[in-house]
Design an enzyme around this catalytic site. Structure first.
Site: not given
Length: 449
Positions: A11, A105-106
């Site tokens: 993350d 983003d993960e």
């Protein structure tokens, strides 16, 4: 469940805001809030400096401004964020063929499938190397969780924030989860959490002690059984590569039923804004807008509208959701509202096609409404074009070079001239129609040799 912590969850830390701070030296170490800046805008990401004031994602932007009036408020640059995300996903792909992106983003990574980790030591080495590679490639930091399941790996990455790595040994899941709030488990939102609290269950250990039968009685067969398994620390979901999202949606359950029609419409419009934020973050647009309404008696209605072409325009989604609400009877109260977009497509290419279709329809059929839509996007050749300078967006000046917009109004635009890696730059003000000032391209955060 695995015997070794070979499921990795990455993350990125405060991704949008961190990217803006890296691109703008004058904002480093200062509170930054990224999101919609209109009266109904919401926060997409807040930097850690802004979070100290209580600002968080999905918060109404007006509330954020009251909490942190001196923060920098910027309009998102999704193309810029996607370019960084692609670099990160490429690094993940080097670790394993099984990478499951959840957003820009993960992502989850199956290290075992990549044959680079089969025990705690090798998993930790892979995770630490990933963090180093991400920083060297993008200039940004990410937090890593390692565990024997996806649920625990995600909890571990949250504990690792910011810029850390946490490894949770398989076999310790129940001990880890027991004292935590029930809200730590996937699928337990505010409404379910409150329902469990009223039944005397506030921690994960309370759920485990209650037993499966009691949770099924309270929550239904599917949800109750699933929650009991998670309370035991059990999660056997595999990492699935290249999931194709079919829809993007958000919903809220209200502690007290909503009766006021104006309030209900306002909530629908806010949900539409949040939905578009997720839609853009996934790099998509969609053709079909869906409204979900759960009424006071638990009856659930869904209504949908399919547009001429795919969109990621918050105004279009908001207006379509409002039209759908007009066709729903909310007499008696509403306990849940949701807005979704389906029929997803790559927004950049598909929206160009949609604009072409709208233009052709206006020209061939004399469709006045379609002509107005096209005219709103493309002014007539003999009309002056008023340039809009969005806060945070890139510009370039013929004399001063690259910079970004700090703000604009009353016919003026203020620009700070600086680049990633430079010292904080000077601020200058120009007329909004200054011919030497043009929109610019985002510069890479890490220089290419």
């Amino acid at each position: 469940m695995r015997a070794a912590p070979t499921i990795l969850h990455l993350d990125m830390d405060a991704f949008f805001a961190a990217a803006e701070q890296a691109a703008k030296p004058s904002l480093r170490g200062k509170p930054v809030v990224v999101g919609g800046l209109g009266p109904r805008g919401v926060v997409a990401t807040a930097s850690y400096e802004a979070r100290r004031f209580g600002v968080h994602s999905a918060m109404p932007m007006g509330q954020a401004r009251r909490l942190a009036p001196n923060a920098a408020y910027l309009v998102p640059r999704f193309a810029f964020y996607r370019s960084i995300s692609e670099q990160v996903m490429e690094l993940l792909g080097r670790l394993s063929p099984l990478v499951e992106p959840l957003s820009l983003d993960e992502a989850f990574v199956d290290l075992e499938a990549g044959e680079i980790a089969d025990d705690s030591a090798s998993a930790r080495v892979a995770g630490e190397r990933l963090r180093v590679d991400i920083l060297a490639t993008t200039g940004l930091t990410g937090s890593v969780g390692l565990a024997g399941s996806k649920m625990i790996a995600k909890i571990a990455s949250e504990e690792a924030k910011p810029d850390g790595l946490v490894l949770i040994e398989p076999g310790t899941e129940r001990e880890l989860l027991g004292p935590r709030s029930v809200r730590i488990l996937p699928g337990v939102g505010p409404a379910t959490g409150e329902h469990l609290r009223r039944a005397g269950m506030t921690t994960v250990s309370d759920l485990a002690e209650a037993g499966e039968d009691e949770l099924v009685r309270l929550l239904g067969r599917a949800h109750g059984a699933s929650l009991y398994r998670m309370a035991q620390g059990y999660d056997d979901r595999p990492v699935v590569a290249e999931r194709d999202a079919k829809s993007v949606s958000v919903e809220d359950t209200f502690d007290v039923d909503l009766h006021d029609r104006v309030r209900i419409r306002t909530e629908v419009e806010r949900l539409a804004e949040r939905c578009v934020g997720r839609l853009r973050a996934s790099g998509h647009s969609g053709r079909t807008i869906v409204l979900k309404v759960r009424r006071y008696d638990f009856s659930t209605l869904t209504r949908s509208e399919t547009l001429r072409g795919p969109t990621d325009d918050p105004g279009v989604v908001r207006e379509a959701a409002a039209r759908l609400l007009d066709a729903v009877d909310t007499t008696g109260g509403v306990r849940l509202l949701g807005v979704g977009v389906s029929g997803l497509a790559d927004y950049t290419q598909e929206d160009l096609f949609a604009q072409t279709e709208a233009r052709d329809a206006a020209a061939s059929a004399g469709d006045a409404a379609a002509a107005e839509v096209v005219a709103a996007v493309e002014p007539a050749a003999d009309e002056p074009v008023e340039r809009h300078w969005a806060p945070g967006h890139d510009v370039r000046h013929a004399v001063y070079g690259a910079g970004w917009v700090q703000g604009s109004g009353v016919g003026r635009v203020t620009v700070r001239f600086e680049e990633p890696g430079s010292e904080p730059g000077r601020v200058r003000t120009f007329a909004v129609d200054d011919p030497d000032l043009v929109p610019g391209e985002a510069l890479p955060l890490v220089g290419r040799g």
